[in-house]
Enzyme design. Structure first.
Site, PDB file in Angstrom:
ATOM      1  N   TYR A 135     -34.651 -14.301 -57.833  1.00 32.42           N
ATOM      2  CA  TYR A 135     -33.783 -13.159 -57.532  1.00 32.42           C
ATOM      3  C   TYR A 135     -34.383 -11.910 -58.147  1.00 32.42           C
ATOM      4  O   TYR A 135     -34.562 -11.831 -59.362  1.00 32.42           O
ATOM      5  CB  TYR A 135     -32.384 -13.450 -58.087  1.00 32.42           C
ATOM      6  CG  TYR A 135     -31.366 -12.345 -57.926  1.00 32.42           C
ATOM      7  CD1 TYR A 135     -31.491 -11.347 -56.953  1.00 32.42           C
ATOM      8  CD2 TYR A 135     -30.244 -12.301 -58.738  1.00 32.42           C
ATOM      9  CE1 TYR A 135     -30.546 -10.357 -56.808  1.00 32.42           C
ATOM     10  CE2 TYR A 135     -29.284 -11.319 -58.611  1.00 32.42           C
ATOM     11  CZ  TYR A 135     -29.435 -10.352 -57.649  1.00 32.42           C
ATOM     12  OH  TYR A 135     -28.493  -9.364 -57.512  1.00 32.42           O
ATOM     13  N   LYS A 164     -34.517 -13.939 -53.113  1.00 34.23           N
ATOM     14  CA  LYS A 164     -33.515 -12.931 -52.768  1.00 34.23           C
ATOM     15  C   LYS A 164     -34.001 -11.606 -53.318  1.00 34.23           C
ATOM     16  O   LYS A 164     -34.273 -11.493 -54.516  1.00 34.23           O
ATOM     17  CB  LYS A 164     -32.152 -13.293 -53.366  1.00 34.23           C
ATOM     18  CG  LYS A 164     -31.107 -12.181 -53.240  1.00 34.23           C
ATOM     19  CD  LYS A 164     -29.859 -12.524 -54.023  1.00 34.23           C
ATOM     20  CE  LYS A 164     -28.872 -11.357 -54.064  1.00 34.23           C
ATOM     21  NZ  LYS A 164     -27.699 -11.634 -54.920  1.00 34.23           N
TER      22      LYS A 164
END
Length: 294
Positions: A135, A164
């Site tokens: 992330y 992400k």
């Protein structure tokens, strides 16, 4: 594991009188999210105020979320820690509790080198068999990982299998595609970028939006996936004013205010975060109404 579609982020409800976690409200909001055709549920992200929870509370929310979702969709548990030791502790607990994926974001006080970031992920990966979503969100973490670094970790660390990105830079997504020949699944974490991200080939959209917008995010994904760009544009522009507002206002504050207006009684954000002002609540109500009635 290949996830596609909408990955929905729940909030962590608190009781009004003492800001203890409200597990009844958590159950209700999770079940409501599961009705919005989400492909996965991702507790303990930034919208879930994970940075403001104790270690015991993190475990309690993780356990309750996994119990409520009950294998209906995969559960992705968020891990955001300054120290490798604590991140590993949470990764092991996530595996023990039955999570399907962990989403890991390094947090920085001292600026981390690429090698330090690499070893952070490598040591977490060694400690768990769970798939890892990298992330990248420099706005909240203080760490900005380049596509080249993330690609290197994807290619060399077995557990790392998706990313992400919340930078809002569509060029990052193009870069992931180019560097891995399309093999690295990437997920958009920037709400106002949802349409462009799907057009760029994003596997999914990581978002709190289904809390307030129901099935609209899923409908956008379906339209984009089927190649109906006109419909996708229409659906996106219905949501865009609200998406901008919740990001600018701060996710815990705006999503909780919206859920409270919708009758979910999830309390306020944990201090020092403040609840939405009356004018912000009125604006939020108006934007929700516009989005769902157009």
């Amino acid at each position: 594991m290949k996830l596609e579609g909408i990955i929905a982020y729940p909030i962590t409800p608190f009781k009004a009188e003492n800001q203890d976690i409200d597990f009844d409200a958590l159950t209700i909001t999770l079940n409501a999210l599961l009705e919005q055709e989400c492909s996965a549920i991702a507790p303990l992200g930034s919208a879930g105020e994970s940075a403001y929870l104790s270690w015991q509370e993190w475990q309690q929310v993780a356990e309750k979320s996994i119990e409520v979702v009950n294998h209906r969709v995969p559960v992705i548990l968020g891990i955001s820690e300054l120290t490798t030791t604590m991140a590993i502790q949470k990764a092991k607990k996530a595996e023990e509790l039955g999570a399907d994926v962990i989403m890991v974001i390094p947090i920085s006080y001292w600026k981390l080198t690429d090698q330090e970031i690499y070893e952070y992920y490598q040591q977490i990966a060694t400690a768990t068999k769970l798939p890892i979503m990298v992330y990248n969100n420099p706005a909240t973490s203080g760490v900005d990982m380049s596509p080249e670094l993330i690609t290197k970790m994807f290619q060399e660390i077995e557990n790392i299998c998706m990313v992400k990105d919340s930078t809002g830079d569509i060029q990052r997504m193009h870069k992931f595609h180019e560097l891995t020949q399309g093999k690295l699944p990437f997920y958009n974490g920037c709400n106002p970028l949802a349409l462009e991200a799907f057009c760029a080939g994003a596997s999914g959209w990581c978002t709190v939006a289904p809390n307030l917008l129901g099935k609209l995010p899923h409908q956008l994904y379906q339209a984009a996936k089927s190649g109906n760009l006109t419909q996708a544009q229409t659906l996106f522009y219905k949501q865009l004013p609200l998406l901008r507002f919740i990001v600018q206002g701060g996710l815990p504050k705006t999503i909780k205010a919206g859920l409270n207006e919708l009758g979910f009684n999830v309390g306020d954000p944990r201090k020092p975060l403040q609840k939405a002002s009356p004018s912000e609540v009125n604006q939020l109500k108006s934007l929700i109404k516009i989005a769902i009635t157009q």
